[in-house]
Structures are given as C-alpha cells and as structure tokens.
Design a protein around this motif. Structure first.
Motif, PDB file in Angstrom:
ATOM      1  N   LEU A 196       0.917  -1.552  -0.290  1.00 42.25           N
ATOM      2  CA  LEU A 196       0.159  -0.343  -0.187  1.00 42.25           C
ATOM      3  C   LEU A 196       1.260   1.343  -0.087  1.00 42.25           C
ATOM      4  CD1 LEU A 196      -2.833  -1.442   2.675  1.00 42.25           C
ATOM      5  CD2 LEU A 196      -3.054  -0.949   0.230  1.00 42.25           C
ATOM      6  N   ALA A 197       2.715   0.939   0.374  1.00 42.53           N
ATOM      7  CA  ALA A 197       2.888   2.197   0.243  1.00 42.53           C
ATOM      8  C   ALA A 197       4.193   1.827  -0.888  1.00 42.53           C
ATOM      9  CB  ALA A 197       3.408   2.477   1.345  1.00 42.53           C
ATOM     10  N   ASP A 198       4.059   1.334  -2.298  1.00 39.58           N
ATOM     11  CA  ASP A 198       4.871   1.220  -3.055  1.00 39.58           C
ATOM     12  C   ASP A 198       5.202   2.681  -4.089  1.00 39.58           C
ATOM     13  OD1 ASP A 198       6.321  -0.376  -5.233  1.00 39.58           O
ATOM     14  OD2 ASP A 198       4.460   1.307  -6.306  1.00 39.58           O
ATOM     15  N   PRO A 199       6.384   3.602  -3.445  1.00 43.32           N
ATOM     16  CA  PRO A 199       7.046   4.421  -3.707  1.00 43.32           C
ATOM     17  C   PRO A 199       6.107   4.849  -5.463  1.00 43.32           C
ATOM     18  CG  PRO A 199       8.666   3.046  -2.800  1.00 43.32           C
ATOM     19  CD  PRO A 199       8.019   1.998  -2.863  1.00 43.32           C
ATOM     20  N   GLN A 200       6.139   4.519  -6.463  1.00 44.30           N
ATOM     21  CA  GLN A 200       6.001   5.239  -7.671  1.00 44.30           C
ATOM     22  C   GLN A 200       3.855   4.953  -7.123  1.00 44.30           C
ATOM     23  OE1 GLN A 200       7.295   5.541  -9.491  1.00 44.30           O
ATOM     24  NE2 GLN A 200       9.288   4.448 -10.097  1.00 44.30           N
ATOM     25  N   THR A 201       3.797   4.423  -6.146  1.00 46.29           N
ATOM     26  CA  THR A 201       2.158   4.001  -6.667  1.00 46.29           C
ATOM     27  C   THR A 201       2.062   5.475  -6.470  1.00 46.29           C
ATOM     28  OG1 THR A 201       2.240   2.375  -6.351  1.00 46.29           O
ATOM     29  CG2 THR A 201       0.145   3.378  -5.259  1.00 46.29           C
ATOM     30  N   ILE A 202       2.430   5.770  -5.116  1.00 51.94           N
ATOM     31  CA  ILE A 202       2.353   7.254  -3.813  1.00 51.94           C
ATOM     32  C   ILE A 202       2.737   8.838  -4.925  1.00 51.94           C
ATOM     33  CG2 ILE A 202       3.624   8.769  -2.272  1.00 51.94           C
ATOM     34  CD1 ILE A 202       3.508   5.669  -0.974  1.00 51.94           C
ATOM     35  N   ASN A 203       3.704   8.445  -5.956  1.00 52.93           N
ATOM     36  CA  ASN A 203       3.943   9.444  -6.499  1.00 52.93           C
ATOM     37  C   ASN A 203       2.992   9.404  -7.859  1.00 52.93           C
ATOM     38  OD1 ASN A 203       6.908  10.471  -5.806  1.00 52.93           O
ATOM     39  ND2 ASN A 203       7.929  10.249  -7.751  1.00 52.93           N
ATOM     40  N   HIS A 209      10.057  11.381  -9.985  1.00 53.04           N
ATOM     41  CA  HIS A 209      10.989  10.714  -9.988  1.00 53.04           C
ATOM     42  C   HIS A 209      10.872  10.777  -8.153  1.00 53.04           C
ATOM     43  CE1 HIS A 209      14.849   8.878  -9.017  1.00 53.04           C
ATOM     44  NE2 HIS A 209      14.526   7.999 -10.564  1.00 53.04           N
ATOM     45  N   ILE A 210      11.388   9.569  -7.699  1.00 49.85           N
ATOM     46  CA  ILE A 210      10.738   9.039  -6.348  1.00 49.85           C
ATOM     47  C   ILE A 210      11.772   9.529  -5.139  1.00 49.85           C
ATOM     48  CG2 ILE A 210       9.303   7.339  -6.173  1.00 49.85           C
ATOM     49  CD1 ILE A 210      11.805   5.235  -6.755  1.00 49.85           C
ATOM     50  N   LEU A 211      12.926   9.809  -6.217  1.00 47.84           N
ATOM     51  CA  LEU A 211      14.405   9.989  -4.844  1.00 47.84           C
ATOM     52  C   LEU A 211      14.057  10.978  -4.173  1.00 47.84           C
ATOM     53  CD1 LEU A 211      17.566   9.717  -4.150  1.00 47.84           C
ATOM     54  CD2 LEU A 211      17.626  11.230  -5.777  1.00 47.84           C
TER      55      LEU A 211
END
Lengths: 354, 386
Positions: free
Chosen positions: A19-26, A309-311
């Motif tokens: 539920l907190a996958d970085p790409q999903t969040i982004n 970008h997720i960085l």
C-alpha cells in the motif's frame, strides 16, 4: 536488511510493500493512498505497538517497534505511524490508555515547554510538531509545580498553525491555552523531557537510516541503468567512489541508530551511556542524511531533482527528520557539554562503556 | 536490497569489562614505571622489547590462537578490548602488533606444523617482531605489479629485488612477504605471486631506513640479493598468494587502530577547553564524539562478525575508509576548535605539541593498510558496480 526475523516487522513490510509502494505514491497526486495504508496499519495494531495490552495497545517489545520504524524509514511513509507509536509510548509511561486514531507528541523540540497550571490546565507552545494537523489526540509532556506529567489532549482543543517541513509533511505549531486534558497523570520516576527527546531522536535516526538504505539501493540501481558517454555510469570510477561513500554513510547511520535503539531497549535507565548512544545517533544520522542525500542526488542527475522521480521522497524526508526532537546542533552542544563536564580522562571510559 | 550491509549492535560481553580493567591497571603501572608517556605520542623509535614481553606474559598476544601454540583461545572481542586500551593509552605496541594482528594468523593458516610450533609461541611471549613485505618501488597499492623474484633453486628459492615502505623492518625478526614465482597469465593477472616467511637479519638482506615527515623512522627499504628461503618457508599455495592475502584484509582494516591513531588530540582538546565550554567548542566536541562513537560501534560490530567466522570484507573496508578519513581530519578539526582556547590553559603547550605531531601523522593514515581509493573500489565491487 531486507529479511526480517520478527512478525511485527514482517507484517509492516508487507503492508508497506502493498500500500505504500513508492511509485504508486508518486503517481497519486491527491494523496488518496494514505487512508487505506493507515487503515491497514491500524487493523494490524501497529500504531499502538508500544502500548501494553491493558492500555489498549498490542504490546510489542521496544526492540520490535524500533525495527518496525527502521522499515518505515525504508519506505519513507508519510503517515503518522512513528508519531502515534511515540505518543502511545509516552502515555504508557504514565499508565494512560491510548485512544484509537492518529496521534502525535508534543513538545517536539527540546526548547519548548508545556506548563501545567495549578488548576490542571495546560498552556504553552510547541513548534515543529509532526503531523499535528492529522492527529486526533496529542500526548503531551508537561511541567508542573510537582514535576513532570503526561497528558492526553483532544486535538480540537488546541490552536494549530500548519506548516510544512522540507519533505512536504506537516510540521505544525500547536498552542495550548488553558486546555483541560482528557487524562493526566504524573510521569514515572526519573522520566523527563530529555528522556522523551532522546527516544524521539532515536526513532528519527532509525527512519533516516532506513531512508538512506533506500537511497543507496535506488542510486546503485540507477547507476547500472543510466548510460552516459557510451558507458553505464556505474562503470565510472568517480561514480563508484561516490556510491562507496554513500554506502559508508548509510552503514554509519544504520549502525548508530540500531545501536542506540538496542541500548534503549535493554537499558534499565536513561544513564550517560544511553544518552551518548541516543545523542550520537541523532547527530551522526543527521550528518549522514546531508552527505548521503547529496551523493544520491548527484548520481541521479537532473531527473532526481524532479517531483516525478521518487528520490525526493527519501532525501527530503531524511533531511526533514533531522529537525525533530532536537537537531544535530542541539544534541552536539549537549553531548559536548556532558563530555567536557565529565572531564578529559572520562571521555574514553564513556565511549568504551558499551 | 542491492547490498545487505548490516552492522548489528554487538555488545562486548561481561568478561571483556573485567579484562578492560586488568589492561587499564597494567598500563597505569607501566606509565608509573616510566615505560611510556601517554600524553606524548611515540616520536622516538621506542620499540620497547621489555614492554612486549610483559604484554606477552599477561597472555594478551595471540589471544585468539589455539593453546598448543601459546595462545589463549579467547574471543576476538576480548582481543578488541586489549587493542583499543593500548591504542588509547599511546602504549608502544609497534614491536608486537603486526605479528599479533596479521602475521600470526597467516602462519596459523598456511605454515607447516614445525614452523607454527617454533614461531607462534614466541610471538605470544612478545619475543619477536614481524614486518610485512608487500609494496615495492613503483608498485605500492598495485600488488600485481610486484617484481621481486623468488627463483627456484635446490631446497628453496633465491630472492632478488626490493621491498619498500616496510614498517618495522629494521627491528623485525621475520617478514611475511610476497614474491613473484611466475609471470601472470593472460586469463589471470593475479597469478604468480607467492607468500613466504623470511628470516631477517641474515646475509643477503639490507635494510635502509626512510625518514618520515613526523621525524620518526618507522618504514624502510629492504633489498634482497640472492637471499635464500628454504622450501618449508613457502606459505600456502605457490603462485596463489593473491587469494590468501585478500581474505585476511578484514582483520587489518576494521580494528580500533583504524580510527584511534590521532585520538590523543581529542582528549587534550577536552582538557584544554575545560569543564564549562562555550557553544562552539561544545558543539565541535559533541560532533567528534558522536562520530567516534559511531565508528567504534561499527568496528565492534565487525569484530563480532569475525568472531562468528564471517569474512566481512566490504564492511571492514567501510570501517577503514570512514575511520581513517576521520582520524586524518581530526587534528585539523581540533586545531580549529582550539583556536580560542585561553593562552593560559594549563595544557595549551601539550596540546600544541601533540597537534604538531598529529598533523604531520595525518597524511599517511588514508594510505597505510589499503588506500582510500582501493577501499572504495572494494566497496563498489560489493555494491555490484564492477
């Protein structure tokens, strides 16, 4: 440290990954991912990990909770998990039961004071309180005539001026003006604001270490994908050496933070040796966030500077977390005073006491 | 994860604390007896043979080795405590330290039994000193470029060539050196080096001292001219020294000696600043102590990995990289922080004398025992970049 050997961390990591996958969040510009994440964490009993069963929590050990927060740092989650855990822990220090829902602690800076009046009301201002805007309750440490008390306060009774830290998370100013707490009890013997700040500092250190681990991970991966001057940039020695330094900063942060967490989890009291561990962790992790974050951005080039970008999720939060519960400047001055006060010949015995 | 870097919070067991007390008491006696001055880094070549014997008599050399070779079968963590207490006290450890840390373990692993029985107990008694012959003129960190030849002859090898930067060769009884026994192959440029045990102070070896910018004489040039080494002094596999040498690097690179070489200036700064520091001094000291504490936690953690039988080559390289960069910067930070220490502070002169020495020591710290660049290459390999 991807593999975990305890059920609390495993549960949390599974929820974060789902539920907190970085790409999903982004990709979710409206932050609608936060509600399901919080719900899943709550259903698993994680926000109240540090609250004993009889006070409404799930009664996990300090060590498990610390490991969970290190994992939360690796995902740089932007929900008040750490804050609610700290609040529940603080309330438990005075045997106050935790309510459901989001909480945070105040004060969040060693320089702020909340005072307890003779008539039982709380007054004072706390700056830089993380997620105050999202909290339903505050766990408050207050100074009264008879010493230190812990109070549970309904958030609607406080004045909140919202602010954002460099990681775009709420970092608010909370003002209590003769607020009657929902519950209030004296803190356990020896517990004071410094204890709370050290605990909060170690929590932030673990989160910073986790974020650095992810920064190292994505930077290494990116360097093995990105081609410049007809070579993968990972093949350039200058890039390799920068990444080796990032690995060093990440390792130093992890070592300092996990050592401090271990010290607190096994300590009988917050003595000088625990103080050294906790203060040193906050100082060193903050330094690592600065040095390591700079390298991660350098490796990523311009793309890492974009919101796409997720960085930035990791780098900016790691930088923001430096400020909570005492900055590295604060702890360095305090630790320096402690060392100077004990005297030159006691420095090594202090360092070698663990 | 790309690299599973872990530094578990290993704690020193209770018996280490008892040992630490014993070491401190011993060192206090030695200081009282005038063996060395803890407030004065070793400028002179005080190789202190009697001190070595007394340390040996305490059972603090070869601590982790089997009892049948004179060892104590104690843990790496106990050895760790002895090393750091000696270092912090500025004790004259040069005569025994290399043998204890590196040469002994190499012999244990690769020497024939009769040599182990002969030499290891003498190391444990603090009677003999070792040097390590790796670098050569025009090679240095590039060990593959080593040219000094070992040519097969009746019953042994004849050595011709020159080693350089060899610490303690002028006082050493033995050297463990790598020599070229054959040429590298196209497939493997690491092929062709062999590890030998060399008995020093023999005809055919000439040791020429090289002065250092600290004013000390510690390292040397060692010239071999038709020097004979018998067959049983070959250590391990002929032509296979490269693999042997690299697997032991973790011992050399992660110990407390890798961040404590200039530690004394920090103690003296704290002494000069006094019990009530201004904000600038307090912050500076606080940061340095936090950094020191963190490195020590990492170093203890690696000692725990060694104790558990692991080969933490990448972790050890990280500790050495961070540790030596730190101890190199330390004298300069202390100088900066000491700028406003009162002229009348009682130890101001001691501090300045120590800073002078530490600043001159600093340049070598990121070179000895694996340069920063080599270490970062090893770490990069561990990250999967090469």
């Amino acid at each position: 440290m991807a593999e975990s050997d305890n059920i609390v961390v495993e549960t949390a990591e599974k929820i974060f990954a789902d539920l907190a996958d970085p790409q999903t969040i982004n990709n979710d510009k409206k932050n609608s991912w936060q509600a399901p994440l919080w719900q899943a964490l709550s259903e698993a009993g994680l926000p109240l990990s540090w609250v004993p069963d009889d006070l409404g929590g799930s009664g996990a050990s300090l060590a498990d909770g610390f490991a969970l927060l290190n994992a939360a740092g690796r995902f740089a989650v932007a929900v008040p998990l750490a804050e609610t855990m700290l609040a529940g822990w603080l309330l438990a220090q005075a045997k106050i039961a935790s309510p459901e829902g989001e909480m945070t602690v105040l004060p969040a800076s060693p320089k702020d004071r909340i005072l307890l009046d003779a008539d039982g009301a709380l007054s004072g201002r706390a700056r830089g309180v993380p997620f105050a805007k999202a909290a339903k309750h505050f766990a408050v440490l207050a100074h009264g005539k008879d010493g230190v008390s812990v109070a549970l306060v309904d958030a609607t009774k406080a004045r909140i001026e919202t602010g954002l830290n460099v990681g775009y998370d709420h970092s608010d100013t909370v003002t209590l003006n003769k607020v009657q707490p929902t519950a209030i009890k004296p803190a356990s013997k020896g517990f004071d604001q410094t204890t709370m700040m050290l605990m909060g500092g170690v929590v932030r250190s673990l989160q910073i270490a986790g974020a650095l681990e992810s920064m190292l991970d994505i930077s290494v991966r990116y360097s093995n994908e990105r081609v410049a001057f007809e070579k993968k940039i990972s093949k350039f020695q200058a890039v390799q050496h920068n990444l080796a330094r990032l690995a060093g900063e990440s390792a130093a942060a992890l070592a300092a933070a996990t050592s401090a967490a271990d010290a607190i989890a096994n300590a009988k009291s917050f003595d000088d040796a625990v103080y050294l561990e906790a203060a040193a962790a906050k100082i060193r992790c903050a330094e690592a966030a600065e040095k390591g974050g700079a390298i991660a951005h350098q490796v990523h080039g311009a793309i890492g500077f974009t919101m796409e970008h997720i960085l930035h999720r990791y780098s900016m939060r790691a930088l923001a977390w430096r400020d909570d519960f005492g900055s590295e400047s604060h702890w360095a001055v305090e630790l320096g005073k402690l060392v100077a006060n004990r005297g030159a010949d006691e420095l090594w015995p202090l360092v070698a006491s663990r | 994860m790309t690299a599973a870097l872990r530094f578990d919070p290993i704690r020193l067991p209770e018996k280490c604390e008892q040992l630490r007390k014993e070491v401190r008491a011993f060192l206090a006696e030695e200081i009282a007896a005038g063996t060395f001055d803890p407030h004065k880094p070793n400028r002179e070549d005080t190789d202190a043979p009697e001190f070595s014997r007394r340390v040996g008599a305490k059972g603090w050399l070869g601590m982790t080795w089997p009892k049948k070779y004179g060892g104590q079968e104690r843990s790496f963590l106990e050895r760790y405590v002895v090393t750091e207490e000696m270092r912090v006290a500025n004790a004259p450890t040069r005569r025994f330290f290399v043998a204890d840390r590196q040469s002994g373990p190499v012999l244990l692993k690769y020497a024939p039994e009769h040599i182990k029985m002969d030499i290891l107990p003498r190391i444990c008694r603090g009677e003999i000193c070792f040097a390590i012959g790796m670098s050569e003129p025009n090679s240095g960190s590039d060990l593959f470029a080593a040219k000094t030849r070992a040519t097969k002859t009746d019953g042994g090898y004849l050595i011709n060539g020159t080693k350089i930067w060899t610490s303690s060769a002028h006082i050493a009884d033995y050297m463990i050196a790598i020599f070229r026994t054959s040429q590298p192959t196209k497939e493997n440029r690491r092929h062709g080096l062999t590890q030998f045990l060399v008995k020093m102070k023999q005809p055919g070896i000439k040791v020429n001292p090289i002065g250092q910018i600290t004013g000390q004489y510690e390292f040397n040039e060692v010239v071999f001219t038709d020097f004979f080494v018998p067959d049983d002094h070959v250590l391990g596999e002929v032509d296979g020294a490269w693999k042997q040498a690299t697997s032991e690097l973790a011992y050399e690179r992660s110990g407390p000696e890798r961040f404590l070489e200039t530690y004394y200036v920090l103690t003296e700064l704290v002494r000069a600043v006094g019990p009530d520091p201004d904000t600038r001094s307090a912050e500076g000291i606080g940061r340095l102590v936090a950094q020191l504490h963190t490195m020590r936690r990492m170093s203890v953690s690696v000692a725990g990995m060694l104790q558990a039988g692991k080969e933490p080559v990448v972790e050890a390289s990280i500790v050495k990289d961070i540790g030596t960069v730190w101890e190199q910067q330390l004298p300069h930070r202390v100088r900066d922080l000491a700028a406003f220490v009162e002229e009348t502070a009682t130890n101001r002169e001691t501090l300045e004398r120590q800073l002078d020495f530490a600043i001159k020591t600093a340049p070598k710290l990121t070179i000895q025992g694996g340069t920063t660049e080599v270490l970062r290459g090893i770490i990069a390999r561990g990250l999967g970049l090469r």
